[in-house]
Enzyme design. Sequence first.
Site, PDB file in Angstrom:
ATOM      1  N   LEU A   1      48.668  45.392  32.747  1.00  0.00           N
ATOM      2  CA  LEU A   1      47.694  46.156  31.962  1.00  0.00           C
ATOM      3  C   LEU A   1      46.732  46.937  32.849  1.00  0.00           C
ATOM      4  O   LEU A   1      46.734  48.166  32.863  1.00  0.00           O
ATOM      5  CB  LEU A   1      46.915  45.215  31.045  1.00  0.00           C
ATOM      6  CG  LEU A   1      45.730  45.827  30.270  1.00  0.00           C
ATOM      7  CD1 LEU A   1      46.199  46.940  29.352  1.00  0.00           C
ATOM      8  CD2 LEU A   1      44.979  44.746  29.497  1.00  0.00           C
TER       9      LEU A   1
ATOM     10  N   ASP B   1      46.386  47.595  36.050  1.00  0.00           N
ATOM     11  CA  ASP B   1      46.869  48.520  37.073  1.00  0.00           C
ATOM     12  C   ASP B   1      47.255  49.865  36.475  1.00  0.00           C
ATOM     13  O   ASP B   1      46.903  50.925  37.003  1.00  0.00           O
ATOM     14  CB  ASP B   1      48.082  47.921  37.801  1.00  0.00           C
ATOM     15  CG  ASP B   1      47.731  46.678  38.604  1.00  0.00           C
ATOM     16  OD1 ASP B   1      46.573  46.217  38.512  1.00  0.00           O
ATOM     17  OD2 ASP B   1      48.608  46.161  39.314  1.00  0.00           O
TER      18      ASP B   1
ATOM     19  N   ARG C   1      43.950  37.498  25.526  1.00  0.00           N
ATOM     20  CA  ARG C   1      45.216  37.293  24.814  1.00  0.00           C
ATOM     21  C   ARG C   1      45.410  35.808  24.499  1.00  0.00           C
ATOM     22  O   ARG C   1      45.828  35.439  23.418  1.00  0.00           O
ATOM     23  CB  ARG C   1      46.386  37.810  25.656  1.00  0.00           C
ATOM     24  CG  ARG C   1      47.764  37.589  25.041  1.00  0.00           C
ATOM     25  CD  ARG C   1      48.838  38.030  26.022  1.00  0.00           C
ATOM     26  NE  ARG C   1      50.169  37.669  25.581  1.00  0.00           N
ATOM     27  CZ  ARG C   1      50.986  38.466  24.889  1.00  0.00           C
ATOM     28  NH1 ARG C   1      50.575  39.676  24.547  1.00  0.00           N
ATOM     29  NH2 ARG C   1      52.189  38.075  24.542  1.00  0.00           N
TER      30      ARG C   1
ATOM     31  N   GLY D   1      42.694  43.077  33.710  1.00  0.00           N
ATOM     32  CA  GLY D   1      43.053  44.176  32.837  1.00  0.00           C
ATOM     33  C   GLY D   1      42.059  44.552  31.764  1.00  0.00           C
ATOM     34  O   GLY D   1      41.832  45.736  31.498  1.00  0.00           O
TER      35      GLY D   1
ATOM     36  N   GLU E   1      38.135  48.059  42.518  1.00  0.00           N
ATOM     37  CA  GLU E   1      38.022  48.444  41.113  1.00  0.00           C
ATOM     38  C   GLU E   1      37.148  49.684  40.954  1.00  0.00           C
ATOM     39  O   GLU E   1      36.722  50.279  41.936  1.00  0.00           O
ATOM     40  CB  GLU E   1      37.451  47.277  40.296  1.00  0.00           C
ATOM     41  CG  GLU E   1      38.400  46.094  40.161  1.00  0.00           C
ATOM     42  CD  GLU E   1      38.235  45.062  41.266  1.00  0.00           C
ATOM     43  OE1 GLU E   1      39.195  44.317  41.532  1.00  0.00           O
ATOM     44  OE2 GLU E   1      37.138  45.013  41.860  1.00  0.00           O
TER      45      GLU E   1
ATOM     46  N   CYS F   1      33.029  32.620  51.528  1.00  0.00           N
ATOM     47  CA  CYS F   1      34.298  33.327  51.717  1.00  0.00           C
ATOM     48  C   CYS F   1      34.525  34.277  50.543  1.00  0.00           C
ATOM     49  O   CYS F   1      34.304  33.914  49.386  1.00  0.00           O
ATOM     50  CB  CYS F   1      35.428  32.311  51.810  1.00  0.00           C
ATOM     51  SG  CYS F   1      37.068  33.034  52.068  1.00  0.00           S
TER      52      CYS F   1
ATOM     53  N   CYS G   1      44.900  30.848  47.240  1.00  0.00           N
ATOM     54  CA  CYS G   1      43.587  30.927  47.888  1.00  0.00           C
ATOM     55  C   CYS G   1      43.919  30.892  49.378  1.00  0.00           C
ATOM     56  O   CYS G   1      43.974  29.819  49.991  1.00  0.00           O
ATOM     57  CB  CYS G   1      42.698  29.765  47.470  1.00  0.00           C
ATOM     58  SG  CYS G   1      41.029  29.794  48.204  1.00  0.00           S
TER      59      CYS G   1
END
Length: 403
Positions: free
Chosen positions: A113, A115, A263, A308, A332, A345, A364
């Site tokens: 979604l 991307d 969702r 998304g 983003e 981190c 991670c």
Amino acid sequence: MPEIKSAAPAAKPYMLFDAGEVRQESGIAGIKFDFNYGARVTVPQGEYRVKFIDREACLTVYDAPASGVLVTSSKKYFIDFRIEVYEKDKLIFAHDLDLQGKKVLLKFPVGILGDVLAWFPYAEVFRQKHKCQLYCAMDENMIEIIKLGYPEINFIKAEERPEGLYASYYMGIFFPCDDRVHQPVDWRVIGLHQNAAMILGVDPGEQRIRLLPKNKARRIKEPYVCIAAQASSQAKYWNNGSGWLNVVKHLKERGYRVLCIDRENVYGMNSRFNIIPYGAEDFTGKLPLQERIDLLYHADFFVGLPSGLSWLAYGVGKPVVMISGMSLALTEFPNPYRVQNFHVCNGCWNDTRITFDHKDFEWCPRLKGTDRQFECSRYITPEAVNKVIDRLMADHKLEPLAK
């Protein structure tokens, strides 16, 4: 009891490359050409030589003998190519790429979604720049929410391919990250969305997708905010145990209903499962994305993750409070309401020494298996998020209790 959903790989492949047959006629027997999946030219048996020239770089990038073969460039992203064919050292055919009025295909990945929403605005920039007949192939559910804002683009299903294509390009972020066949630079250092601009050879300046509501009627009378707490990888979650609880409480105290539009209301894998934030109203479900757009249209703002639905809210034109630890801001859209903690981190998504593992839901890369795992978001406090929410409300003069 809500049904538990486990994370699983997409059923469809991320991308299928299909250049099709070379069909553009050169006017010379046995020589055909196009720009589908790179510059391509066929030559018959004989003493021929093929050159590919990058006209912007003023550089010959290929020059070699050819006989009875298809010659194609190694680079598959947009390059302003010139094709030259020589017979016995005499130039017999030359063609400069010219997309104006031609059928051009942009193929987008399926099963994602954010991307696609991030990349798509550059498709329109590309169409306007080249004045081409642009076709965009993608998931049908994505077509339904995008086509309203782009009436001059032809939308087709992901597996479809128009006849008579002059050129085609493939949109995405490609692994391994040092892939220079499909993308000219490492997307980790320029941003997820701007990789599309680099692939298409257009200005990488910020572009916002236009997502339009179908139904502008307001469903909910009271002021409300939409949130989304689920993501495709645990690293994208807000892993602070009291985070959402306190933010939802704060939003309610400020006079809002809080609608969760994920969702799934439960999602995860192995030892990690994430539930809908306590106190939020359950607007989750396998609903058409257009319904979420219509709901966002009347929301005062959105609170979410580097995922998304944040891109969806941004496309609707809503202010977005984004909570992120694993990605840096360049990944983003520009956002004055981004919340990140640099005391721990962070930013592994953009670390060029690290490659994201799509199959590891608990990825991670620096601290997995230690008591510091996911500290990038665990140390984003609800107080910090609430402070940004209050600033957003002040900036936009939002006073729901006064309504």
